[in-house]
Design a protein around this motif. Structure first.
Motif, mmCIF file in Angstrom:
data_model
loop_
_atom_site.group_PDB
_atom_site.id
_atom_site.type_symbol
_atom_site.label_atom_id
_atom_site.label_comp_id
_atom_site.label_asym_id
_atom_site.label_seq_id
_atom_site.Cartn_x
_atom_site.Cartn_y
_atom_site.Cartn_z
ATOM 1 N N GLY A 1 10.574 13.831 35.050
ATOM 2 C CA GLY A 1 9.692 12.671 35.103
ATOM 3 C C GLY A 1 10.326 11.448 35.718
ATOM 4 O O GLY A 1 9.891 10.319 35.438
ATOM 5 N N PHE A 2 11.328 11.637 36.563
ATOM 6 C CA PHE A 2 12.052 10.505 37.149
ATOM 7 C C PHE A 2 11.112 9.596 37.935
ATOM 8 O O PHE A 2 11.136 8.371 37.795
ATOM 9 N N TRP A 3 10.247 10.183 38.769
ATOM 10 C CA TRP A 3 9.260 9.392 39.521
ATOM 11 C C TRP A 3 7.978 9.315 38.693
ATOM 12 O O TRP A 3 6.951 9.921 39.033
ATOM 13 N N PRO B 1 1.151 10.952 39.001
ATOM 14 C CA PRO B 1 0.493 11.720 37.927
ATOM 15 C C PRO B 1 1.010 13.147 37.791
ATOM 16 O O PRO B 1 1.188 13.646 36.683
ATOM 17 N N LEU B 2 1.250 13.841 38.919
ATOM 18 C CA LEU B 2 1.735 15.213 38.847
ATOM 19 C C LEU B 2 3.108 15.288 38.195
ATOM 20 O O LEU B 2 3.422 16.252 37.491
ATOM 21 N N VAL B 3 3.934 14.284 38.438
ATOM 22 C CA VAL B 3 5.270 14.250 37.843
ATOM 23 C C VAL B 3 5.172 14.105 36.330
ATOM 24 O O VAL B 3 5.889 14.771 35.568
ATOM 25 N N VAL B 4 4.304 13.221 35.883
ATOM 26 C CA VAL B 4 4.122 13.020 34.439
ATOM 27 C C VAL B 4 3.646 14.307 33.778
ATOM 28 O O VAL B 4 4.141 14.712 32.710
ATOM 29 N N THR B 5 2.684 14.989 34.410
ATOM 30 C CA THR B 5 2.179 16.251 33.865
ATOM 31 C C THR B 5 3.271 17.311 33.823
ATOM 32 O O THR B 5 3.404 18.054 32.840
ATOM 33 N N ALA B 6 4.069 17.394 34.891
ATOM 34 C CA ALA B 6 5.138 18.386 34.943
ATOM 35 C C ALA B 6 6.182 18.139 33.860
ATOM 36 O O ALA B 6 6.643 19.077 33.196
ATOM 37 N N ALA B 7 6.569 16.879 33.675
ATOM 38 C CA ALA B 7 7.563 16.554 32.643
ATOM 39 C C ALA B 7 7.029 16.876 31.256
ATOM 40 O O ALA B 7 7.743 17.435 30.412
ATOM 41 N N ARG B 8 5.768 16.540 31.017
ATOM 42 C CA ARG B 8 5.168 16.831 29.711
ATOM 43 C C ARG B 8 5.101 18.328 29.453
ATOM 44 O O ARG B 8 5.470 18.807 28.375
#
Length: 611
Positions: free
Chosen positions: A161-163, A167-174
């Protein structure tokens, strides 16, 4: 002097943590005038210090037996928890692999993220990442290993979730965090059970306990399944494999470590737990089944991916599937050899991928082409990493793949065939990507594609040399079998499977203009692989739907039953009080009669059972 470095080996995980802490003034914005570069240099210096210290400790322990460092932490009744570190050639060798790749990845990141405003935060997270991995491979306690696995999960979440503005980054980190939590909760149950049964969580104590302790088949099965659940999530094995694909949304330098040594740490814990898991044939069978499904399934899914990073993330899951097969069939030596050779080759491939993304700002295979002449160092790195990943004598993964197929060919010929199939499919995928990216005519995004700057080129070339020297290093560490013990038919089959995959990769039809085939049966198969056999949709229709239904039922029960009961009591009190106020006459004898009647009814109710 050598003994001093061995005895202070507990400092090795601390170096990365110190780098993370020292970079806080820059990563939090307290220091702005100097820019983020001091935090970068501090973390690189700490990683270099950890690598040097580990190398000296490795040389010191080479002619000695394994040593154990114990730091008492909790001692109450029959439970004894200590911070234990196992200092051995194997553990220190794994630590050198981690710190060495981390050093190269951090130098690589200096060029990859040169203009990123959060450069200091990234390096602080990389130091945290390195500390968790270093402590994990040195850990001599299941309690410490579990704590560091949680630290590794947290650092994975933060780096993916570095970037965080995307939105896709937030979903991937979660998704990465929550998927790992499933396995971690089950692993915690196993840790608690072991603590209560054995009274200690040190691996050496557990190995002694398991020799004399007779567990019932049901208990051994439940304990074994709980212990393997954590590594299944950490190593992205079916059915907890989707997170690694989504984690490719994070920065490439973190992906270098995630696909090489982070997943290796989860498998390393599984290897340490094998003497306990072996008590349960069901758990061993589960490892073999899940490893086989992941190895073949992920190798097939990788063939249909058009994202450059995701196609190699699936191959990571496939190779970890082979490791699970080796552990499930009680060949930990094969598992360790596969982990070592795969980590080096996969890190080099992801460095080449990072160079391509930096130069072209693109990771879509259908929009790349003609980079072979424009980026010679990157091309050489990719080819070397690809040769190191498949069964090509004498490089890298050939030895682990050959050992696995050789040892399994006698008792489990079908599992030996899995090694041949994965080798062939991996060679096919690597050849497919090479043709799409480095051959053919230049595309609009690759017409101006210079070679990457020196901060990225130097670690990439250095790792290229290391990949070529892996057989020499394995020979020095006595990890290669003598030539007289090499099975010629198995060796020939391994080489043939690799070359068949390469030949198929050179002949398969590739289209840059159409991502999907016009042939309906081929398009259906392509979609089936591209969407990972629709695993995500299956989860939505089953697990997600079941959880959503349970949540709606819980909400209804809370709203109409729990709240309804409470509100009903409140309304009864309200209307009762409102009604009673009109019956107040002011006559004391009426109040006394009411009290006597109420006490009488209460007495009758309480003594009803006596009658």
């Amino acid at each position: 002097m050598a003994q001093f470095f061995v005895e202070t080996s507990w400092l090795l995980p601390v170096y990365g943590l110190m780098g993370a802490l020292l970079s806080l003034p820059w990563s939090t914005g307290l220091v702005r005038r100097t820019g983020p570069r001091p935090a970068v240099y501090l973390n690189i210096a700490m990683t270099l210090l950890a690598f040097s210290h580990g190398l000296l400790a490795f040389r010191g322990i080479w002619n000695q037996g394994p040593q154990e460092l114990l730091f008492p932490w909790f001692d109450f009744a029959d439970l004894h928890l200590t911070l234990a570190l196992d200092i051995s050639v194997l553990n220190l060798g794994a630590l050198e692999l981690i710190t060495g790749l981390s050093l190269l990845a951090q130098v690589f990141a200096l060029g990859y993220l040169e203009k990123d405003w959060a450069l200091a935060r990234f390096y602080g997270l990389m130091g945290f990442f390195e500390a968790a991995m270093s402590g994990l491979v040195l850990s001599g306690s299941l309690f410490v290993s579990y704590s560091l696995l949680e630290m590794l999960t947290l650092s994975t979440y933060l780096l993916v979730g570095f970037w965080y503005a995307q939105p896709l980054v937030v979903t991937a980190a979660r998704d990465a965090f929550l998927t790992k939590r499933i396995g971690d909760v089950l692993l915690l149950m196993g840790v608690v059970v072991l603590a209560s049964l054995a009274g200690s969580l040190n691996f050496n104590d557990l190995y002694e306990w398991v020799k004399v302790e007779g567990l019932s088949p049901a208990m051994a099965t439940l304990l074994g399944l709980a212990l393997i659940a954590g590594p299944i999530g950490k190593c992205a094995q079916f059915p907890l494999h989707l997170w690694l694909d989504e984690a490719m949304e994070g920065p490439n330098p973190a992906s270098i470590l995630r696909n090489s040594v982070v997943v290796t740490c989860g498998a390393y814990v599984l290897i340490r737990l094998q003497p306990i898991v072996v008590l349960s044939p069901v758990a061993l069978g589960t490892l073999v089944v899940l490893g086989t499904i992941t190895a073949i399934g992920a190798s097939l899914v990788a063939l249909a991916q058009i994202d450059l990073k995701r196609t190699f993330s699936y191959s990571t899951s496939a190779y970890l599937g082979l490791v699970f097969i080796a552990v499930g069939t009680e060949w930990p030596g094969v598992a360790f050899t596969l982990l070592l050779t795969h980590a080096v080759a996969k890190a080099l491939i992801f460095m080449a991928v990072g160079s391509i993304i930096t130069t072209t700002n693109c990771q879509n295979l259908t929009e790349l082409g003609g980079l072979g002449r424009k980026m010679p160092a990157t091309t050489l790195a990719y080819v070397t990493g690809a040769l190191g990943m498949v069964g090509v004598l004498p490089l890298g993964c050939f030895w682990g793949l050959r050992m696995g197929a050789d040892f399994l060919s006698g008792d489990y010929p079908l599992l030996a065939g899995v090694f041949f199939v994965v080798n062939g499919l991996t060679a096919l995928n690597l050849t497919r990507v090479f043709r799409l990216v480095f051959l053919g005519h230049a595309q609009p995004k690759t017409r101006r594609a210079p070679e990457v700057p020196w901060p990225m080129a130097v670690p990439m070339v250095a790792l290229t040399v290391v990949t070529l020297l892996v057989p020499v290093i394995m020979g020095k560490l006595a990890l290669l079998p003598p030539w007289e013990y090499i099975n010629p038919p198995v060796t020939a089959l391994m080489l043939v499977s690799g070359w068949v995959g390469v030949a198929a990769g050179t002949r398969v039809s590739l289209s840059k203009s159409l991502a999907r085939s016009l042939n309906r049966p081929l398009r259906i198969a392509q979609d089936l692989l591209a969407y990972d056999f629709y695993t995500e949709r299956l989860y939505e229709k089953t697990v997600v739907a079941a959880v959503a239904s349970l949540a709606r039922l819980s909400n209804w029960f809370d709203q109409y039953v729990v709240d309804g009961l409470v509100n009903g009591v409140g309304l009864a009190s309200l209307f009762g009080g409102e009604g009673l106020k009109y019956s107040a006459s002011g006559q004391s004898q009426l109040y006394l009669l009411t009290i006597i009647t109420g006490v009488g009814l209460l007495g009758i109710f309480m003594t009803w059972t006596l009658w």
